[in-house]
Design an enzyme around this catalytic site. Structure first.
Site, PDB file in Angstrom:
ATOM      1  N   ASP A  93      -3.494   2.846  -4.840  1.00 49.61           N
ATOM      2  CA  ASP A  93      -2.529   2.348  -4.245  1.00 49.61           C
ATOM      3  C   ASP A  93      -1.451   1.260  -3.926  1.00 49.61           C
ATOM      4  O   ASP A  93      -2.577   0.025  -4.345  1.00 49.61           O
ATOM      5  CB  ASP A  93      -2.735   2.907  -2.994  1.00 49.61           C
ATOM      6  CG  ASP A  93      -3.133   2.251  -1.672  1.00 49.61           C
ATOM      7  OD1 ASP A  93      -4.823   2.023  -1.864  1.00 49.61           O
ATOM      8  OD2 ASP A  93      -2.914   1.195  -0.956  1.00 49.61           O
ATOM      9  N   HIS A 139      -2.766  -3.385  -2.956  1.00 52.89           N
ATOM     10  CA  HIS A 139      -4.209  -2.933  -2.596  1.00 52.89           C
ATOM     11  C   HIS A 139      -5.047  -2.804  -4.349  1.00 52.89           C
ATOM     12  O   HIS A 139      -6.486  -3.188  -4.389  1.00 52.89           O
ATOM     13  CB  HIS A 139      -4.170  -1.563  -2.077  1.00 52.89           C
ATOM     14  CG  HIS A 139      -4.976  -1.508  -1.022  1.00 52.89           C
ATOM     15  ND1 HIS A 139      -5.850  -0.676  -0.348  1.00 52.89           N
ATOM     16  CD2 HIS A 139      -6.290  -2.811  -1.048  1.00 52.89           C
ATOM     17  CE1 HIS A 139      -6.240  -1.071   0.313  1.00 52.89           C
ATOM     18  NE2 HIS A 139      -7.521  -1.831   0.061  1.00 52.89           N
ATOM     19  N   HIS A 183       0.951  -0.735   0.397  1.00 54.61           N
ATOM     20  CA  HIS A 183       0.213   0.041  -0.227  1.00 54.61           C
ATOM     21  C   HIS A 183       0.976   1.065  -0.470  1.00 54.61           C
ATOM     22  O   HIS A 183       1.803   1.356   0.280  1.00 54.61           O
ATOM     23  CB  HIS A 183      -0.605   0.291   1.209  1.00 54.61           C
ATOM     24  CG  HIS A 183      -1.929  -0.822   1.591  1.00 54.61           C
ATOM     25  ND1 HIS A 183      -3.188  -1.178   1.390  1.00 54.61           N
ATOM     26  CD2 HIS A 183      -1.603  -2.640   2.199  1.00 54.61           C
ATOM     27  CE1 HIS A 183      -3.397  -2.168   1.689  1.00 54.61           C
ATOM     28  NE2 HIS A 183      -2.104  -3.083   2.223  1.00 54.61           N
ATOM     29  N   GLU A 238       2.537  -0.786   4.495  1.00 60.66           N
ATOM     30  CA  GLU A 238       2.713   0.744   3.883  1.00 60.66           C
ATOM     31  C   GLU A 238       3.088   1.159   3.378  1.00 60.66           C
ATOM     32  O   GLU A 238       4.259   1.394   4.343  1.00 60.66           O
ATOM     33  CB  GLU A 238       1.224   1.961   4.840  1.00 60.66           C
ATOM     34  CG  GLU A 238      -0.327   0.715   4.921  1.00 60.66           C
ATOM     35  CD  GLU A 238      -1.078   1.464   4.033  1.00 60.66           C
ATOM     36  OE1 GLU A 238      -0.620   2.775   3.466  1.00 60.66           O
ATOM     37  OE2 GLU A 238      -1.730   1.001   4.323  1.00 60.66           O
TER      38      GLU A 238
HETATM   39 ZN   LIG Z   1      -4.112   0.592   0.263  1.00 62.03          ZN
END
Ligand SMILES: [Zn+2]
Length: 198
Positions: free
Chosen positions: A167, A157, A39, A121
């Protein structure tokens, strides 16, 4: 004496900065944790270096601190890992547990990717590029995850929730990540044209 792993403390990576999030739950019994989901996030979007992402993932974000936060007010989410622009690695949820990063999703024939994936992330913004230090940290992380879990897929994602999420976006260089991992190309999403090749 129980065996003590040099890299892992249960599902916690020893080298990561540990900041436990309350936003997690158990995985389903028999979950096959074979997917890493990449992400991107920054709060406010496009602003790097602050602590808002860590605050969001631990339900401590001040929703009134920025107008953008009205759009996400009350959101309870988490990711297992977070890699800052300088490569600094944070962990919020044990990789053995189920973090809340994917939402409604479908990939490799299975729904609800939170059940059996690990969320990573990257501090960044959809459409923007990512730092070399982030590719370095992500590559090391993926290798360590692949030693502990039967990782067979790495996807964004945007690939597990197409149309709903974008993303990490076109600025993420999938071939660059693939070149750093011992995983065949079938483990990665069908490549769109990488930014570096344009
Ligand atoms: Zn995401």
């Amino acid at each position: 004496m129980p065996h003590s792993h040099p890299d892992w403390d249960g599902g916690w990576l020893r080298q990561a900065i540990r900041l436990p999030s309350p936003n997690f739950g158990p995985r389903p019994a028999q979950a096959c944790i074979d997917l890493i989901v990449v992400h991107s996030i920054s709060l406010p979007p496009g602003q790097y270096g602050g602590n808002a992402v860590q605050e969001l993932f631990t339900n401590r974000l001040d929703w009134d601190a920025h107008p953008y936060y009205q759009q996400i007010r009350g959101l309870e989410v988490s990711s297992h890992f977070y890699i800052r622009r300088n490569g600094e690695l944070w962990q919020f949820v044990s990789a053995d547990d189920r973090a809340w990063h994917a939402g409604q999703s479908h990939y490799r024939g299975r729904d609800n990717c939170n059940d059996d994936s690990i969320g990573v992330e990257l501090e960044g913004l959809e459409g923007e590029i990512f730092e070399s230090a982030q590719y370095d940290a992500l590559s090391v992380l993926c290798r360590m995850l692949a030693h502990r879990y039967p990782i067979a897929h790495v996807a964004g994602h945007e690939h597990i929730a197409p149309g709903r999420k974008q993303d990490p976006g076109p600025g993420f260089d999938w071939p660059r990540l693939q070149s750093r991992l011992d995983l065949p190309s079938r483990c990665f999403p069908q490549f769109t044209t990488p930014l570096r090749g344009q």
